[in-house]
Scaffold this active site. Structure first.
Site, mmCIF file in Angstrom:
data_model
loop_
_atom_site.group_PDB
_atom_site.id
_atom_site.type_symbol
_atom_site.label_atom_id
_atom_site.label_comp_id
_atom_site.label_asym_id
_atom_site.label_seq_id
_atom_site.Cartn_x
_atom_site.Cartn_y
_atom_site.Cartn_z
ATOM 1 C CD GLU A 6 -1.106 -0.622 3.646
ATOM 2 O OE1 GLU A 6 -1.605 0.212 4.388
ATOM 3 O OE2 GLU A 6 -1.284 -1.849 3.772
ATOM 4 C CE LYS B 279 6.707 5.129 5.862
ATOM 5 N NZ LYS B 279 6.561 6.539 6.189
ATOM 6 C CG ASP C 136 5.369 12.716 3.940
ATOM 7 O OD1 ASP C 136 5.732 12.256 5.033
ATOM 8 O OD2 ASP C 136 6.067 13.461 3.229
ATOM 9 C CE1 TYR D 272 -7.900 6.454 1.452
ATOM 10 C CE2 TYR D 272 -5.892 7.712 1.084
ATOM 11 C CZ TYR D 272 -7.140 7.285 0.665
ATOM 12 O OH TYR D 272 -7.615 7.684 -0.552
ATOM 13 C CE LYS E 202 10.454 6.536 4.254
ATOM 14 N NZ LYS E 202 11.360 7.499 4.734
ATOM 15 C CB CYS F 45 12.992 42.657 -22.242
ATOM 16 S SG CYS F 45 13.099 40.990 -22.905
ATOM 17 C CB CYS G 174 13.985 42.382 -27.155
ATOM 18 S SG CYS G 174 12.610 42.966 -26.156
ATOM 19 C CB CYS H 100 9.263 41.517 -22.460
ATOM 20 S SG CYS H 100 9.791 42.193 -24.028
ATOM 21 C CB CYS I 199 10.749 40.065 -27.281
ATOM 22 S SG CYS I 199 11.657 39.224 -26.008
HETATM 23 N N1 5U1 Z 1 0.407 2.380 4.711
HETATM 24 C C1 5U1 Z 1 1.037 2.159 5.860
HETATM 25 N N2 5U1 Z 1 1.742 3.070 6.490
HETATM 26 N N3 5U1 Z 1 2.207 2.486 7.605
HETATM 27 C C2 5U1 Z 1 2.982 3.007 8.597
HETATM 28 N N4 5U1 Z 1 1.033 1.008 6.552
HETATM 29 C C3 5U1 Z 1 1.762 1.211 7.640
HETATM 30 N N5 5U1 Z 1 2.050 0.387 8.660
HETATM 31 C C4 5U1 Z 1 2.806 0.853 9.654
HETATM 32 C C5 5U1 Z 1 3.268 2.179 9.641
HETATM 33 C C6 5U1 Z 1 4.112 2.688 10.768
HETATM 34 O O1 5U1 Z 1 3.138 0.065 10.693
HETATM 35 C C7 5U1 Z 1 2.745 -1.315 10.605
HETATM 36 C C8 5U1 Z 1 3.820 -2.085 11.225
HETATM 37 C C9 5U1 Z 1 1.428 -1.491 11.281
#
Ligand code: 5U1
Length: 672
Positions: free
Chosen positions: A114, A116, A118, A224, A313, A407, A410, A425, A431
């Site tokens: 899946e 990850k 941020d 999520y 990553k 400019c 030109c 410009c 130009c």
């Molecule tokens: N998508 C996802 N991100 N994430 C972060 N799954 C997921 N699982 C994690 C973490 C820290 O830890 C698992 C070990 C449950």
């Protein structure tokens, strides 16, 4: 409303709102417009205001319930929130898979993969299906109680859907800020002169740490789910748990997949890396988990990271580097863009040496100066940008950036209109940076209408310096032209013929062809009609220009700036010297009888549409492209289709071409 009826209606509304939330956040398939959702919510609020007992904590109206707190209580996680081991290349992924195969003594390991996100990791505790606590990860063992804030996030269910959930359930996942919400929030904040958010991750973290839940509610946060703490009452595979969580009302990332072996993992990584620029949220990689929970138990942990999971990553999208200089670039439309010259830095998978700084205001807002350390961001294929300046690392006094007044290509004057962010410009006709686009526009059908002068040919003419301004076009001869690539003798002769034929444009067309900023066809025709000749227009001051219908202060300023630029005047003089002879517009005496009317032309007419349009405009009418209740007349030629049908439906007056000609004849025009 009577109490019984109120209770029943409140229950219905709650169920309906929950269903809309589920459709919106979990299925990503909204069922009603936002306005309808808000209407339902307001109706429920009104009922609960009348009968406060109905406002139970799980009601969708109770998301912002708590008053601001002085701080956050500490929470001990019953099962620690783990961190993940990282991999940055293929070898590390293959090693991970090998260790899993060896540990499990199997030939192939089945994984769930899946994105990850941020964002900020969160643990959501449900008792008997109701959200009772939300805690941040903290150091993994102890986090902070942010329940009041988390309750404001609509993507997080206050109450579980369906059935079969364990009486005690802890769901873990990521709270994040979608990119669109992040941008919209920052635009609004910048307009209001308030502090902007640094990046979506910090934005999510900062939003959760607000002491006043009403502030968190203002932030466009989403969620999520990606795991549970413990497995009591849950299926034996990670992927099936995710499916179950989705049924219970949790958003689960739709990019989650089951894959086999190291090759499956690497293919998934490559696929997501490609999709990354199109996702609605930032991701910094993908996560692989051994799918079978018994197999997870067998593999166990090493220090605080599980042996059964890995974060693979992506290349970082932000890096720090030194801003060596700020140069400016002239775009094809004359826009002058400041460009950051950088000490080379590897970011977003490539080495970046230049980044955009957008415009002068942006430089002032970020306070970027040559010599500063800056954060460079490159997301997907997007042009790298200077995301922010590390002002705290500045050493000594650095001079502020100054926008050039001429400019760099030109030498024409650089203008920046009031209220516009972009400096430009003004040498549009001379130009080199703008020349290709200027010629293309000049030759286009609605301008000088020079057939056979296509993009590739223009490129050759400009590259070879056979044409340095549009006036040079009229100096070309067939012999010169036939020496160019993909140019036969016949095409060359035809083009010369076309150029000759284009030498007698109506004044409005010529003005349009010059490519003056903000001067489209309608304005060009109005200018031509008003001044009747080029000389008067060249001399007109801003006040005189503003007397023309359709011309406001901005357009007037652009027109004046164009004719103030000596380079442009030289090109116009050259055009005239090459024999371009503009034709005075057909002007009717006295009143403009169609003033204030809006006409729409449809179907095929016996004269070019531009011609009919010009006649109508000379009578004071405006010509629009679409029929609406505001249309006065639709002029319908042969085989008129949907616009005619719409006019008839709306009861708009329809005129055929014959009557149109008669009308024109009555005003003494339209003889071609
Ligand atoms: N998508 C996802 N991100 N994430 C972060 N799954 C997921 N699982 C994690 C973490 C820290 O830890 C698992 C070990 C449950």
């Amino acid at each position: 409303m009577k109490p019984d009826a109120a209770a029943a209606r409140a229950a219905d509304l709650r169920a309906e709102i929950d269903q809309h939330n589920y459709r919106y956040y979990v299925l990503d398939d909204p069922s009603v417009p936002d306005a309808e959702y808000d209407r339902l919510l307001r109706e429920l609020e009104a009922i609960e205001a009348e009968y406060p007992d109905l406002a139970t904590p799980d009601s969708p109206t109770q998301r912002v319930g708590a008053t601001p707190s002085a701080g956050f209580d500490e929470v001990t996680h019953s099962i620690p929130m783990l961190s993940l081991a990282n991999a940055f290349d293929e070898k590390e992924v293959r090693d991970f898979d090998r260790r899993a195969r060896e540990g499990l003594e199997v030939g192939t390991v089945h994984y769930a993969a899946e994105p990850k996100l941020d964002g900020v990791a969160i643990a959501l505790s449900y008792r008997d299906g109701a959200l009772v606590r939300a805690a941040t990860r903290g150091d993994g063992a102890r986090g902070e109680d942010v329940t009041a804030n988390v309750r404001t996030i609509r993507a997080i269910p206050l109450k579980l859907r369906g059935d079969g959930w364990p009486a005690e359930l802890e769901v873990r996942g990521e709270i994040y800020m979608p990119l669109a919400g992040f941008q919209a929030f920052n635009e609004k904040a910048a307009e209001a002169g308030a502090k902007t958010l640094v990046n979506p991750r910090n934005a999510a973290a900062g939003s959760l740490r607000q002491l006043d839940p009403a502030m968190t509610a203002e932030r466009p946060l989403a969620f999520y789910a990606y795991s549970t703490a413990g497995r009591t009452g849950l299926p034996g595979s990670h992927y099936e748990i995710l499916e179950r969580l989705r049924d219970w009302g949790f958003p689960v990332n739709p990019e989650s997949r089951r894959v086999d072996g190291a090759d499956g993992l690497l293919a998934y990584h490559a696929d997501l890396l490609k999709k990354r620029p199109d996702l609605a949220y930032d991701i910094d990689g993908v996560v692989y988990k051994v799918d079978d929970l018994d197999e997870q138990d067998t593999l166990g942990f090493v220090s605080r990271a599980p042996r059964w999971a890995l974060a693979h990553k992506f290349p970082a999208q932000e890096e720090i580097t030194k801003l060596l200089a700020i140069d400016v670039q002239v775009g094809r439309t004359g826009a002058i863009t400041p460009v950051a010259r950088l000490e080379p830095v590897f970011v977003g998978g490539v080495t970046v040496t230049n980044a955009t700084l957008h415009n002068e205001d942006e430089i002032r807002r970020k306070d970027a100066r040559a010599g500063d350390y800056v954060v460079v961001r490159r997301a997907g294929d997007v042009i790298p940008e200077v995301a922010r300046v590390l002002v705290e690392r500045r050493e000594g006094d650095l001079p502020e950036f100054q926008m050039p007044t001429e400019c760099p290509v030109c030498g024409s004057a650089v203008e920046r209109q009031e209220g516009e962010a972009v400096a430009r410009c003004t040498g549009g006709l001379v130009c080199r940076a703008q020349l290709r686009q200027a010629i293309q526009h000049f030759a286009s059908r609605r301008a000088m209408d020079i057939e056979g002068l296509g993009e590739k040919l223009i490129a050759q003419l400009v590259e070879s310096e056979m044409v340095t301004t549009v006036a040079d076009l009229y100096r070309l001869d067939a012999e010169q032209l036939s020496g160019l690539e993909r140019m036969g003798e016949k095409s060359a002769t035809n083009l010369v013929e076309q150029l000759k034929r284009s030498k007698t444009p109506e004044l409005g067309r010529l003005l349009f062809a010059l490519g003056i900023r903000e001067v489209g066809e309608v304005t060009a025709n109005q200018l031509a009609l008003h001044f009747g000749e080029l000389g008067a227009l060249r001399e007109a001051d801003v006040e005189a220009l503003e007397e023309v219908s359709d011309v406001g202060p901005i357009v007037a300023a652009h027109v004046r700036a164009f004719f103030d630029e000596p380079h442009n005047l030289k090109v116009i003089d050259d055009l005239l010297a090459e024999g371009v002879e503009w034709q005075a517009p057909e002007k009717i005496e006295g009143e403009t009888p169609l003033a204030g009317q809006t006409w729409v032309l449809t179907g095929s007419l016996g004269v070019p549409r531009m011609k009919a349009k010009g006649w109508l405009e000379s009578l004071g009418a405006r010509v629009s492209g679409s029929v609406s209740g505001k249309t006065d007349v639709v002029l319908a030629g042969e085989a008129a289709g949907s616009k005619l049908a719409k006019a008839e439906k709306l009861g708009v007056k329809v005129m055929d071409e014959e009557s149109f000609r008669e009308m024109l004849a009555g005003y003494g025009i339209g003889t071609e």
